[in-house]
Design a protein around this motif. Structure first.
Motif, PDB file in Angstrom:
ATOM      1  N   PHE A  66      49.295  74.181  20.905  1.00 20.94           N
ATOM      2  CA  PHE A  66      49.431  75.113  19.632  1.00 20.94           C
ATOM      3  C   PHE A  66      48.471  75.558  19.844  1.00 20.94           C
ATOM      4  O   PHE A  66      48.590  77.268  19.288  1.00 20.94           O
ATOM      5  CB  PHE A  66      48.687  73.792  18.327  1.00 20.94           C
ATOM      6  CG  PHE A  66      48.375  74.343  17.346  1.00 20.94           C
ATOM      7  CD1 PHE A  66      49.550  74.429  16.377  1.00 20.94           C
ATOM      8  CD2 PHE A  66      47.355  74.645  17.019  1.00 20.94           C
ATOM      9  CE1 PHE A  66      49.426  75.068  14.895  1.00 20.94           C
ATOM     10  CE2 PHE A  66      47.244  75.187  15.357  1.00 20.94           C
ATOM     11  CZ  PHE A  66      47.765  75.435  14.789  1.00 20.94           C
ATOM     12  N   TRP A  70      48.856  80.212  19.851  1.00 19.45           N
ATOM     13  CA  TRP A  70      48.120  81.139  18.471  1.00 19.45           C
ATOM     14  C   TRP A  70      47.767  82.206  18.786  1.00 19.45           C
ATOM     15  O   TRP A  70      47.569  83.169  18.518  1.00 19.45           O
ATOM     16  CB  TRP A  70      47.512  79.881  18.038  1.00 19.45           C
ATOM     17  CG  TRP A  70      46.565  80.505  16.888  1.00 19.45           C
ATOM     18  CD1 TRP A  70      46.148  81.571  16.424  1.00 19.45           C
ATOM     19  CD2 TRP A  70      45.869  79.852  15.819  1.00 19.45           C
ATOM     20  NE1 TRP A  70      46.000  81.830  15.649  1.00 19.45           N
ATOM     21  CE2 TRP A  70      45.147  80.747  15.170  1.00 19.45           C
ATOM     22  CE3 TRP A  70      45.250  78.317  15.919  1.00 19.45           C
ATOM     23  CZ2 TRP A  70      44.345  80.352  13.779  1.00 19.45           C
ATOM     24  CZ3 TRP A  70      44.872  78.533  15.155  1.00 19.45           C
ATOM     25  CH2 TRP A  70      43.905  79.191  13.584  1.00 19.45           C
ATOM     26  N   THR A  78      52.700  78.116  12.853  1.00 17.99           N
ATOM     27  CA  THR A  78      53.297  77.417  10.908  1.00 17.99           C
ATOM     28  C   THR A  78      53.993  78.149  10.324  1.00 17.99           C
ATOM     29  O   THR A  78      54.385  78.357   9.571  1.00 17.99           O
ATOM     30  CB  THR A  78      52.657  76.959  10.565  1.00 17.99           C
ATOM     31  OG1 THR A  78      51.197  77.944  10.064  1.00 17.99           O
ATOM     32  CG2 THR A  78      51.223  76.213  11.199  1.00 17.99           C
ATOM     33  N   SER A  79      54.976  79.242  11.420  1.00 22.68           N
ATOM     34  CA  SER A  79      55.705  80.318   9.983  1.00 22.68           C
ATOM     35  C   SER A  79      56.719  80.044  10.132  1.00 22.68           C
ATOM     36  O   SER A  79      57.677  81.425   8.787  1.00 22.68           O
ATOM     37  CB  SER A  79      55.091  81.525  10.901  1.00 22.68           C
ATOM     38  OG  SER A  79      55.318  82.274  11.296  1.00 22.68           O
ATOM     39  N   GLU A  83      58.444  76.396  14.994  1.00 23.42           N
ATOM     40  CA  GLU A  83      56.251  76.168  14.903  1.00 23.42           C
ATOM     41  C   GLU A  83      56.302  75.334  13.809  1.00 23.42           C
ATOM     42  O   GLU A  83      55.147  74.157  14.267  1.00 23.42           O
ATOM     43  CB  GLU A  83      56.067  77.614  14.760  1.00 23.42           C
ATOM     44  CG  GLU A  83      56.153  78.502  15.050  1.00 23.42           C
ATOM     45  CD  GLU A  83      55.887  79.911  14.974  1.00 23.42           C
ATOM     46  OE1 GLU A  83      55.686  80.813  16.179  1.00 23.42           O
ATOM     47  OE2 GLU A  83      54.990  80.042  13.870  1.00 23.42           O
ATOM     48  N   PHE A  84      56.568  75.160  12.272  1.00 23.74           N
ATOM     49  CA  PHE A  84      56.087  73.480  11.238  1.00 23.74           C
ATOM     50  C   PHE A  84      56.388  72.830  11.734  1.00 23.74           C
ATOM     51  O   PHE A  84      56.318  71.776  12.274  1.00 23.74           O
ATOM     52  CB  PHE A  84      56.934  74.392   9.990  1.00 23.74           C
ATOM     53  CG  PHE A  84      56.256  72.940   8.764  1.00 23.74           C
ATOM     54  CD1 PHE A  84      55.039  73.676   7.870  1.00 23.74           C
ATOM     55  CD2 PHE A  84      56.852  72.318   8.645  1.00 23.74           C
ATOM     56  CE1 PHE A  84      55.038  73.015   7.329  1.00 23.74           C
ATOM     57  CE2 PHE A  84      56.725  71.386   7.797  1.00 23.74           C
ATOM     58  CZ  PHE A  84      55.344  71.329   7.352  1.00 23.74           C
ATOM     59  N   PHE A  87      54.082  71.866  14.817  1.00 25.51           N
ATOM     60  CA  PHE A  87      52.978  70.781  13.510  1.00 25.51           C
ATOM     61  C   PHE A  87      52.756  70.278  13.348  1.00 25.51           C
ATOM     62  O   PHE A  87      51.804  68.938  13.244  1.00 25.51           O
ATOM     63  CB  PHE A  87      52.606  72.133  12.926  1.00 25.51           C
ATOM     64  CG  PHE A  87      51.384  71.503  12.338  1.00 25.51           C
ATOM     65  CD1 PHE A  87      50.059  72.041  13.193  1.00 25.51           C
ATOM     66  CD2 PHE A  87      51.216  71.062  11.683  1.00 25.51           C
ATOM     67  CE1 PHE A  87      49.175  71.865  12.808  1.00 25.51           C
ATOM     68  CE2 PHE A  87      49.603  71.253  10.551  1.00 25.51           C
ATOM     69  CZ  PHE A  87      49.135  71.321  11.284  1.00 25.51           C
ATOM     70  N   LEU A  88      53.917  69.221  12.243  1.00 28.42           N
ATOM     71  CA  LEU A  88      54.151  68.640  11.704  1.00 28.42           C
ATOM     72  C   LEU A  88      54.497  67.654  13.002  1.00 28.42           C
ATOM     73  O   LEU A  88      53.832  65.916  12.908  1.00 28.42           O
ATOM     74  CB  LEU A  88      55.193  68.292  10.894  1.00 28.42           C
ATOM     75  CG  LEU A  88      56.221  67.049  10.085  1.00 28.42           C
ATOM     76  CD1 LEU A  88      54.623  66.615   9.003  1.00 28.42           C
ATOM     77  CD2 LEU A  88      57.223  66.886   9.096  1.00 28.42           C
ATOM     78  N   LYS A 143      46.876  79.225   6.881  1.00 28.68           N
ATOM     79  CA  LYS A 143      46.953  78.268   7.754  1.00 28.68           C
ATOM     80  C   LYS A 143      46.148  77.144   6.963  1.00 28.68           C
ATOM     81  O   LYS A 143      46.471  75.960   7.328  1.00 28.68           O
ATOM     82  CB  LYS A 143      45.550  79.120   8.488  1.00 28.68           C
ATOM     83  CG  LYS A 143      45.801  80.353   9.230  1.00 28.68           C
ATOM     84  CD  LYS A 143      44.553  80.810   9.835  1.00 28.68           C
ATOM     85  CE  LYS A 143      44.444  81.954  10.969  1.00 28.68           C
ATOM     86  NZ  LYS A 143      45.431  83.304   9.620  1.00 28.68           N
ATOM     87  N   VAL A 146      49.477  75.560   4.870  1.00 30.42           N
ATOM     88  CA  VAL A 146      50.583  74.613   5.508  1.00 30.42           C
ATOM     89  C   VAL A 146      49.644  73.506   6.415  1.00 30.42           C
ATOM     90  O   VAL A 146      50.630  72.496   6.889  1.00 30.42           O
ATOM     91  CB  VAL A 146      51.139  75.811   6.726  1.00 30.42           C
ATOM     92  CG1 VAL A 146      51.614  74.543   8.056  1.00 30.42           C
ATOM     93  CG2 VAL A 146      52.081  76.697   6.153  1.00 30.42           C
ATOM     94  N   THR A 147      48.659  74.132   7.271  1.00 32.08           N
ATOM     95  CA  THR A 147      48.395  72.979   7.556  1.00 32.08           C
ATOM     96  C   THR A 147      47.659  71.106   7.256  1.00 32.08           C
ATOM     97  O   THR A 147      47.696  70.505   7.516  1.00 32.08           O
ATOM     98  CB  THR A 147      47.079  72.924   8.724  1.00 32.08           C
ATOM     99  OG1 THR A 147      45.517  73.614   7.825  1.00 32.08           O
ATOM    100  CG2 THR A 147      47.118  74.022   9.976  1.00 32.08           C
ATOM    101  N   ALA A 150      51.322  69.593   5.975  1.00 33.77           N
ATOM    102  CA  ALA A 150      51.754  69.468   7.109  1.00 33.77           C
ATOM    103  C   ALA A 150      51.082  67.743   6.971  1.00 33.77           C
ATOM    104  O   ALA A 150      51.926  66.986   7.299  1.00 33.77           O
ATOM    105  CB  ALA A 150      51.645  69.738   8.259  1.00 33.77           C
TER     106      ALA A 150
END
Length: 420
Positions: A66, A70, A78-79, A83-84, A87-88, A143, A146-147, A150
């Motif tokens: 991650f 970045w 996460t875009s 990526e999402f 991250f999930l 940031k 989304v974070t 998730a």
């Protein structure tokens, strides 16, 4: 930049393999009662500890992926859907670690970790290249929004895993009455839903590995507010054999499969949007491959999948699972409220100059929030515990999955960029 992305790719692969190894350890722990005749409880605890250590190691590699992505990409990864979803998956492992440290229930990993593996595999379906941010995403509220959203969904996933284990634990396959058979069918349907996702992944990677492709030229006609017709021609590429051709399209190239040289039918006229035919084709392939895989599993086991899993869960206290599921959702709910609603509204005001616009993703985020609100209300005020509470936790996460996958990839809206 390439150096950081190379490190990121290596760390991601290491995380995936460590998660797979963790799942194997948990599977051995669950089956320990039958596979080990000597001190099965010690056997289960030992393999459960191995599984947890490997999960933590995988999460450390996932964190490395991650932050190095970045650094290499220049923005928080996460875009897009790749990526999402990665991250999930990382957030679900984090939520699992937190819940495990609280309750010390090793066997929860036997259902939480494979969910992570499936999500990572699903993420790999999408392009993994670093993409520049579109203007709407180029904001620090991305940031935060989304974070946190998730992370809230990750705790819902752990709650789902515990609830599913509980349902598999308490189901009584000796019941032959109408209510008993209905309960058995619904639990089996949830497992079939999971198999469909796995079947979709198997078919995608199988045809991708074989280099399959088909191309169509689609002409889309639209009428503007002045009544003038506009025609747009686009090329639609398929990675799965085209059972369904795009509406109003012409075949450019298509590799035969199973002796079939042309699509079986064309998408209906109301599905004339961008990639609508390809999405319908993906849904059909998912159901077909999932049904075939489920049929093979049933043929091998000669009984429902739930009936295969049930005997291995006899030593688990269902009340503990009920408590774990509730606590995980109770932790995730306020985090999801902040991320998916409050922070999302602030970001929407900055990106689109309005707090709320009834975009499909916004609507389904609200539906998800209302559903879990109802879950907590029924749990705390009406005393809904046990099986009813577990079913709500399972249904709630299915709503989350539809919000993440169905809305992003099927329904057009302002969030559609996330599915490309």
């Amino acid at each position: 930049m390439n150096h950081w992305l190379d490190i990121s790719s290596t760390a991601f692969q290491a995380a995936f393999y460590l998660y797979c190894a963790s799942f194997i350890c948990y599977a051995i722990a669950v089956g320990g009662k039958r596979w080990s005749n000597r001190e099965p409880e010690h056997h289960n605890r030992r393999w459960g500890r191995f599984g947890f250590v490997l999960a933590v190691a995988g999460w450390a590699c996932h964190l490395t992926f991650f932050f190095t992505r970045w650094k290499g990409g220049g923005h928080i990864p996460t875009s897009n859907m790749y990526e999402f979803m990665t991250f999930l998956a990382m957030a679900i492992v984090f939520a699992f670690i937190i819940v495990h440290l609280i309750y010390r229930n090793n066997l929860l990993g036997a259902f939480a970790i494979p969910l992570v593996v499936i999500i990572i595999a699903y993420a790999a379906v999408f392009p993994s290249e670093v993409q520049p941010l579109i203007p709407a995403l180029n904001n620090y509220w991305l940031k935060i929004h989304v974070t946190t959203a998730a992370t809230g969904e990750a705790f819902f996933a752990v709650g789902f895993a515990a609830a599913l284990v509980k349902l598999l634990r308490v189901i009584d396959f000796s019941r032959t009455d109408k209510a008993g058979r209905r309960e058995q069918r619904w639990v089996e349907f949830v497992l079939f839903f999971m198999v469909v996702i796995i079947g979709f992944l198997v078919s995608v990677f199988a045809f991708r590995g074989g280099g399959y492709e088909a191309k169509f030229q689609q002409e889309k006609v639209s009428i503007d507010q002045q009544g003038v017709e506009n025609s747009v021609t686009q090329t639609v590429e398929y990675g799965l054999p085209p059972i369904v051709a795009p509406y109003n399209s012409e075949k450019l190239s298509m590799q035969p499969y199973l002796g079939i040289k042309d699509p079986l039918f064309e998408a209906p006229s109301w599905m004339n949007g961008v990639n609508a035919g390809r999405k319908l084709n993906t849904v059909i392939w998912s159901l077909l491959s999932g049904a075939i895989l489920y049929g093979l599993l049933r043929l091998i086991a000669r009984k429902p999948i739930a009936a295969v899993i049930h005997p291995h869960l006899s030593d688990i206290d269902p009340e503990d699972l009920d408590e774990i599921s509730y606590r995980a959702i109770a932790i995730g709910f306020p985090v999801f409220t902040l991320g998916a609603l409050i922070f999302a509204m602030i970001w929407a005001q900055i990106a689109w100059s309005r707090f709320w616009g009834w975009d499909p993703k916004e609507v389904w985020a609200l539906i998800t929030w209302l559903f879990y609100s109802a879950y907590l209300h029924l749990r705390l005020s009406r005393g809904w515990q046990g099986t009813r509470s577990a079913w709500l936790a399972v249904i709630g996460f299915i709503v989350v999955l539809f919000t993440l996958i169905g809305v992003n990839l099927v329904i057009a809206g302002l969030h559609s960029y996330a599915g490309v």
